[in-house]
Design a protein around this motif. Sequence first.
Motif, PDB file in Angstrom:
ATOM      1  N   UNK A  59      55.101  60.839  19.023  1.00  0.00           N
ATOM      2  CA  UNK A  59      55.089  59.578  19.744  1.00  0.00           C
ATOM      3  C   UNK A  59      54.636  58.499  18.769  1.00  0.00           C
ATOM      4  N   UNK A  60      55.503  57.553  18.483  1.00  0.00           N
ATOM      5  CA  UNK A  60      55.178  56.454  17.570  1.00  0.00           C
ATOM      6  C   UNK A  60      54.760  55.257  18.414  1.00  0.00           C
ATOM      7  N   UNK A  61      53.564  54.748  18.147  1.00  0.00           N
ATOM      8  CA  UNK A  61      53.017  53.640  18.929  1.00  0.00           C
ATOM      9  C   UNK A  61      52.574  52.514  18.007  1.00  0.00           C
ATOM     10  N   UNK A  62      52.435  51.340  18.604  1.00  0.00           N
ATOM     11  CA  UNK A  62      51.821  50.243  17.859  1.00  0.00           C
ATOM     12  C   UNK A  62      50.312  50.388  18.018  1.00  0.00           C
ATOM     13  N   UNK A  63      49.557  49.498  17.495  1.00  0.00           N
ATOM     14  CA  UNK A  63      48.106  49.635  17.489  1.00  0.00           C
ATOM     15  C   UNK A  63      47.403  49.162  18.739  1.00  0.00           C
ATOM     16  N   UNK A  94      52.120  64.602  19.014  1.00  0.00           N
ATOM     17  CA  UNK A  94      51.508  63.998  17.842  1.00  0.00           C
ATOM     18  C   UNK A  94      51.701  62.485  17.933  1.00  0.00           C
ATOM     19  N   UNK A  95      50.606  61.750  17.824  1.00  0.00           N
ATOM     20  CA  UNK A  95      50.646  60.290  17.952  1.00  0.00           C
ATOM     21  C   UNK A  95      50.549  59.676  16.566  1.00  0.00           C
ATOM     22  N   UNK A  96      51.544  58.892  16.216  1.00  0.00           N
ATOM     23  CA  UNK A  96      51.567  58.178  14.949  1.00  0.00           C
ATOM     24  C   UNK A  96      51.459  56.695  15.251  1.00  0.00           C
ATOM     25  N   UNK A  97      50.436  56.065  14.701  1.00  0.00           N
ATOM     26  CA  UNK A  97      50.219  54.641  14.943  1.00  0.00           C
ATOM     27  C   UNK A  97      50.730  53.824  13.765  1.00  0.00           C
ATOM     28  N   UNK A  98      51.584  52.865  14.055  1.00  0.00           N
ATOM     29  CA  UNK A  98      52.037  51.944  13.027  1.00  0.00           C
ATOM     30  C   UNK A  98      50.893  50.983  12.691  1.00  0.00           C
ATOM     31  N   UNK A  99      50.776  50.586  11.431  1.00  0.00           N
ATOM     32  CA  UNK A  99      49.714  49.632  11.065  1.00  0.00           C
ATOM     33  C   UNK A  99      49.879  48.309  11.808  1.00  0.00           C
ATOM     34  N   UNK A 100      48.778  47.609  12.044  1.00  0.00           N
ATOM     35  CA  UNK A 100      48.834  46.330  12.753  1.00  0.00           C
ATOM     36  C   UNK A 100      49.784  45.345  12.081  1.00  0.00           C
ATOM     37  N   UNK A 101      50.490  44.600  12.914  1.00  0.00           N
ATOM     38  CA  UNK A 101      51.361  43.506  12.471  1.00  0.00           C
ATOM     39  C   UNK A 101      52.514  43.979  11.593  1.00  0.00           C
ATOM     40  N   UNK A 148      55.016  46.281  13.104  1.00  0.00           N
ATOM     41  CA  UNK A 148      56.020  46.888  13.977  1.00  0.00           C
ATOM     42  C   UNK A 148      57.405  46.342  13.679  1.00  0.00           C
ATOM     43  N   UNK A 149      57.513  45.045  13.444  1.00  0.00           N
ATOM     44  CA  UNK A 149      58.819  44.435  13.185  1.00  0.00           C
ATOM     45  C   UNK A 149      59.475  45.008  11.927  1.00  0.00           C
ATOM     46  N   UNK A 150      58.678  45.392  10.949  1.00  0.00           N
ATOM     47  CA  UNK A 150      59.226  45.908   9.689  1.00  0.00           C
ATOM     48  C   UNK A 150      59.391  47.425   9.709  1.00  0.00           C
ATOM     49  N   UNK A 151      58.574  48.112  10.491  1.00  0.00           N
ATOM     50  CA  UNK A 151      58.569  49.572  10.473  1.00  0.00           C
ATOM     51  C   UNK A 151      59.148  50.198  11.733  1.00  0.00           C
ATOM     52  N   UNK A 152      59.749  49.391  12.583  1.00  0.00           N
ATOM     53  CA  UNK A 152      60.241  49.946  13.842  1.00  0.00           C
ATOM     54  C   UNK A 152      61.245  51.070  13.604  1.00  0.00           C
TER      55      UNK A 152
END
Length: 87
Positions: free
Chosen positions: A35-39, A58-65, A67-71
Motif C-alpha cells: 500500500x503506497x500512501x502519502x505522508x 506493507x505500507x510504503x510512505x512517499x516523502x512529503x511534498x 507525491x506529484x513526482x513519485x506517483x
Amino acid sequence: MSQKGYMTGEIGREWIEYDFDPPTRKVAQDRPRLLIVDGHSSHFTQEFLKYAKDHDIHVLCLPPHTTHALQSEFYANPSSVQPTNLQ
C-alpha cells in the motif's frame, strides 16, 4: 470523511479494513500486499499500522511534498485500478 470533510486516523483505519483489505486480499491470493500512501497523519496511527502488519500489508510512505513526482502508475492512470482490471 469527517463531518468537516477531513480524513482522520479513525477513518483511515476503517478504510484500510473495509475498502482496501477485502478486494486486494482476494486478488493477492495470500501473498503480501503493498500500500503506497502519502505522508498524511491518518495513515500512520498505531491502529492503521497494526492492522496492516497483522494482515500482511506493507505500507510504503512517499516523502512529503513529492507525491506529484513519485506517483505510481495506479495514481497516474486510475482506470488501471478498476476492480475488473485487478482480477
